[in-house]
Design an enzyme around this catalytic site. Structure first.
Site, PDB file in Angstrom:
ATOM      1  N   GLY A 123       0.835  -1.208   0.000  1.00 24.21           N
ATOM      2  CA  GLY A 123       0.000   0.000   0.000  1.00 24.21           C
ATOM      3  C   GLY A 123       0.861   1.245   0.000  1.00 24.21           C
ATOM      4  O   GLY A 123       1.001   1.927   1.017  1.00 24.21           O
ATOM      5  N   SER A 125       1.168   3.438  -3.396  1.00 19.58           N
ATOM      6  CA  SER A 125       0.616   4.433  -4.334  1.00 19.58           C
ATOM      7  C   SER A 125      -0.789   4.898  -3.929  1.00 19.58           C
ATOM      8  O   SER A 125      -1.578   4.134  -3.402  1.00 19.58           O
ATOM      9  CB  SER A 125       0.529   3.839  -5.739  1.00 19.58           C
ATOM     10  N   GLU A 240      12.826  -3.884  -4.169  1.00 18.09           N
ATOM     11  CA  GLU A 240      11.724  -3.976  -5.133  1.00 18.09           C
ATOM     12  C   GLU A 240      12.237  -3.883  -6.567  1.00 18.09           C
ATOM     13  O   GLU A 240      11.734  -4.546  -7.458  1.00 18.09           O
ATOM     14  CB  GLU A 240      10.694  -2.865  -4.872  1.00 18.09           C
ATOM     15  N   GLU A 357      11.180   7.676 -15.938  1.00 19.11           N
ATOM     16  CA  GLU A 357      11.677   9.050 -15.770  1.00 19.11           C
ATOM     17  C   GLU A 357      12.139   9.288 -14.331  1.00 19.11           C
ATOM     18  O   GLU A 357      13.138   9.978 -14.080  1.00 19.11           O
ATOM     19  CB  GLU A 357      10.568  10.071 -16.110  1.00 19.11           C
TER      20      GLU A 357
HETATM   21  C1  LIG Z   1       1.381  -3.409 -13.038  1.00 13.98           C
HETATM   22  C2  LIG Z   1       1.445  -2.448 -11.881  1.00 13.98           C
HETATM   23  C3  LIG Z   1       1.432  -2.927 -10.577  1.00 13.98           C
HETATM   24  C4  LIG Z   1       1.472  -2.015  -9.514  1.00 13.98           C
HETATM   25  N1  LIG Z   1       1.395  -2.502  -8.223  1.00 13.98           N
HETATM   26  C5  LIG Z   1       1.418  -1.632  -7.182  1.00 13.98           C
HETATM   27  C6  LIG Z   1       1.290  -2.099  -5.843  1.00 13.98           C
HETATM   28  O1  LIG Z   1       1.140  -3.300  -5.588  1.00 13.98           O
HETATM   29  N2  LIG Z   1       1.302  -1.185  -4.843  1.00 13.98           N
HETATM   30  C7  LIG Z   1       1.461   0.135  -5.061  1.00 13.98           C
HETATM   31  O2  LIG Z   1       1.513   0.889  -4.096  1.00 13.98           O
HETATM   32  N3  LIG Z   1       1.563   0.621  -6.330  1.00 13.98           N
HETATM   33  C8  LIG Z   1       1.531  -0.230  -7.377  1.00 13.98           C
HETATM   34  N4  LIG Z   1       1.615   0.238  -8.678  1.00 13.98           N
HETATM   35  C9  LIG Z   1       1.646   1.692  -8.897  1.00 13.98           C
HETATM   36  C10 LIG Z   1       2.998   2.201  -9.389  1.00 13.98           C
HETATM   37  O3  LIG Z   1       3.940   2.181  -8.367  1.00 13.98           O
HETATM   38  C11 LIG Z   1       2.740   3.609  -9.936  1.00 13.98           C
HETATM   39  O4  LIG Z   1       1.954   3.451 -11.104  1.00 13.98           O
HETATM   40  C12 LIG Z   1       4.025   4.330 -10.300  1.00 13.98           C
HETATM   41  O5  LIG Z   1       4.759   4.628  -9.140  1.00 13.98           O
HETATM   42  C13 LIG Z   1       3.722   5.635 -11.082  1.00 13.98           C
HETATM   43  O6  LIG Z   1       2.792   6.402 -10.392  1.00 13.98           O
HETATM   44  P1  LIG Z   1       1.457   6.952 -11.115  1.00 13.98           P
HETATM   45  O7  LIG Z   1       0.775   5.799 -11.767  1.00 13.98           O
HETATM   46  O8  LIG Z   1       0.693   7.740 -10.107  1.00 13.98           O
HETATM   47  O9  LIG Z   1       1.959   7.898 -12.263  1.00 13.98           O
HETATM   48  P2  LIG Z   1       2.412   9.412 -12.143  1.00 13.98           P
HETATM   49  O10 LIG Z   1       3.276   9.584 -10.934  1.00 13.98           O
HETATM   50  O11 LIG Z   1       1.202  10.277 -12.258  1.00 13.98           O
HETATM   51  O12 LIG Z   1       3.301   9.537 -13.432  1.00 13.98           O
HETATM   52  C14 LIG Z   1       2.731   9.604 -14.737  1.00 13.98           C
HETATM   53  C15 LIG Z   1       3.835   9.902 -15.717  1.00 13.98           C
HETATM   54  O13 LIG Z   1       4.437  11.153 -15.379  1.00 13.98           O
HETATM   55  C16 LIG Z   1       5.847  11.005 -15.245  1.00 13.98           C
HETATM   56  N5  LIG Z   1       6.342  11.807 -14.133  1.00 13.98           N
HETATM   57  C17 LIG Z   1       5.797  11.928 -12.899  1.00 13.98           C
HETATM   58  N6  LIG Z   1       6.582  12.732 -12.126  1.00 13.98           N
HETATM   59  C18 LIG Z   1       7.643  13.106 -12.899  1.00 13.98           C
HETATM   60  C19 LIG Z   1       8.817  13.885 -12.656  1.00 13.98           C
HETATM   61  N7  LIG Z   1       9.050  14.440 -11.465  1.00 13.98           N
HETATM   62  N8  LIG Z   1       9.691  14.029 -13.673  1.00 13.98           N
HETATM   63  C20 LIG Z   1       9.489  13.442 -14.880  1.00 13.98           C
HETATM   64  N9  LIG Z   1       8.389  12.687 -15.170  1.00 13.98           N
HETATM   65  C21 LIG Z   1       7.493  12.507 -14.190  1.00 13.98           C
HETATM   66  C22 LIG Z   1       6.054   9.522 -14.904  1.00 13.98           C
HETATM   67  O14 LIG Z   1       7.331   9.093 -15.277  1.00 13.98           O
HETATM   68  C23 LIG Z   1       4.954   8.845 -15.687  1.00 13.98           C
HETATM   69  O15 LIG Z   1       5.398   8.561 -17.004  1.00 13.98           O
HETATM   70  C24 LIG Z   1       1.554  -0.635  -9.760  1.00 13.98           C
HETATM   71  C25 LIG Z   1       1.577  -0.161 -11.082  1.00 13.98           C
HETATM   72  C26 LIG Z   1       1.503  -1.052 -12.123  1.00 13.98           C
HETATM   73  C27 LIG Z   1       1.494  -0.495 -13.527  1.00 13.98           C
END
Ligand SMILES: Cc1cc2nc3c(=O)[nH]c(=O)nc-3n(C[C@H](O)[C@H](O)[C@H](O)COP(=O)(O)OP(=O)(O)OC[C@H]3O[C@@H](n4cnc5c(N)ncnc54)[C@H](O)[C@@H]3O)c2cc1C
Length: 370
Positions: A123, A125, A240, A357
């Site tokens: 937990g 994200s 991780e 990124e």
């Molecule tokens: C298959 C899968 C399994 C997952 N399992 C888990 C889980 O079990 N538990 C959990 O907690 N999370 C989980 N996640 C979530 C995952 O950790 C997040 O999707 C990831 O950290 C990106 O966060 P976000 O989706 O909010 O994207 P955002 O943070 O909104 O990012 C969207 C885009 O913007 C870019 N971006 C954001 N900030 C910046 C910056 N400062 N500079 C440049 N570019 C930037 C990113 O690179 C990305 O391309 C999972 C995700 C996937 C796809």
């Protein structure tokens, strides 16, 4: 640390997997560490002493090296085995408890994780804080002997199968990121926890949204120091990101592809290029394991491995699309079905565990800092 003959260990695991497959226990598949859930299979790994091998014996471990653990995880992933039940707990929650947790937490959780009995979900994200984990809005407020947890996590893989959640929560809203977060373990069968399924592109259910509506968590379930969550979670992310699941998730597809095009000389450069990159990635994973054996948290090396590994996995899928005649088809039982499954998983590969990124930023900052 016990010295292990990794060739004999590798052979024993391959033999075990062959027997499990012959008994019809599982079909190899890509991304099995997230998508193939079988607690009995994890228990059998635990019985053989193949989980938590780096941990102390008093907590169910074998006091073996991270290189021994890497040997085990490589073979399980190469075999596309159903390892999702124990994966998160064994990979990163157990090590986090071992590094920071109280003796009571170690005694309560580590032996059961090593036995393959426990499933943990992560937990971390939230809808407004994925990349920017420091901004999590889930709160944990001390009330007597308990923290009261309020908030919603998202993309929580396999929460619907989990007995426990690791939760990153804000315990001090006024503090800066170095002191505002804490890590804790929450019982998933608490009535104040609600798990809502989210289907992925392939229509499969592994993601969830998890709501914590005033869940009472005993203060003893905090991992490490209250307020030290940021430093702890950063170290945990090395576990991780630094493992072979970052480049072997699509190995079952690569293996099947290499076999299918073995007689086609036009395919040789593409397959040869992929295998050469795989060799380099394995060398990097072994160096990460050796740094862990030396007691380090190789944050930058793990980030590099994940960046290069996920790019490789995406290129495996692209190569399969180019070399396999016909349209990828999720309903196909053969290679076209494997291509379709891997293709549908592809967008998430570079996001999960930290977007590319963000990892580039970590690497750049670490190198700049020397
Ligand atoms: C298959 C899968 C399994 C997952 N399992 C888990 C889980 O079990 N538990 C959990 O907690 N999370 C989980 N996640 C979530 C995952 O950790 C997040 O999707 C990831 O950290 C990106 O966060 P976000 O989706 O909010 O994207 P955002 O943070 O909104 O990012 C969207 C885009 O913007 C870019 N971006 C954001 N900030 C910046 C910056 N400062 N500079 C440049 N570019 C930037 C990113 O690179 C990305 O391309 C999972 C995700 C996937 C796809």
């Amino acid at each position: 640390m016990e010295c292990v003959d990794t060739s004999a260990l590798r052979a024993a695991i391959v033999e075990f997997l062959d027997a499990e497959r012959a008994a019809g226990v599982y079909e190899p598949r890509s991304d099995s560490w997230m998508r193939s859930f079988d607690r009995d299979f994890s228990r059998r790994l635990g019985e053989r002493g193949w989980l938590g091998v780096t941990w102390p014996r008093e907590y169910g471990g074998r006091e073996q090296s991270h290189v021994a653990r890497l040997t085990i995880t490589e073979e399980l992933l190469r075999g596309g085995a159903p390892v999702a039940s124990h994966w998160i707990g064994e990979r990163q929650i157990g090590p986090a408890i071992l590094r920071y947790g109280s003796d009571a937490l170690k005694a309560e959780f580590l032996p059961s994780i090593a036995a393959g009995e426990l499933t943990f979900c992560l937990g971390m994200s939230e809808s407004e804080s994925g990349s920017d984990l420091a901004a999590v809005r889930t709160t944990a407020t001390l009330d007597g002997e308990d923290f009261v947890v309020e908030g919603t996590k998202i993309w929580t893989t396999n929460a619907h199968h989990s007995q426990y959640a690791y939760v990153l929560a804000c315990t001090d809203r006024e503090a800066d990121k170095g002191a505002r977060l804490s890590e804790m373990i929450v019982d998933m069968d608490d009535p104040q926890v609600e798990v809502r399924p989210i289907l992925d592109l392939a229509g499969e259910h592994h993601f969830n949204e998890v709501a914590f509506d005033g869940v009472r968590v005993p203060a003893g379930r905090v991992i490490g120091e209250v307020g030290n969550g940021w430093a702890q979670v950063t170290a945990q992310l090395a576990f991780e990101r630094g493992g072979p699941e970052r480049f072997l998730s699509t190995y079952p597809l690569l293996g099947a592809l290499a076999e299918a095009v073995a007689d086609d000389p036009r395919a040789a450069p593409a397959i040869g290029g992929l295998l050469a990159r795989l060799r380099a990635l394995r060398a990097l994973a072994w160096s990460v394991a050796m740094l862990m054996d030396a007691g380090e948290a190789p944050i930058a090396q793990a980030a590099i491995l994940k960046m290069m590994g996920t790019r490789f996995e995406q290129d495996v899928v692209e190569a399969a699309r180019a070399l396999v005649p016909g349209e990828p088809d999720p309903t196909d039982a053969g290679l076209l079905g494997m291509v379709a499954g891997a293709q549908l998983a592809m967008p998430g590969i570079s996001l999960r565990g930290g977007a590319t990124e963000i990892l580039s930023g970590i690497v750049a900052r670490t190198i700049k800092a020397g």
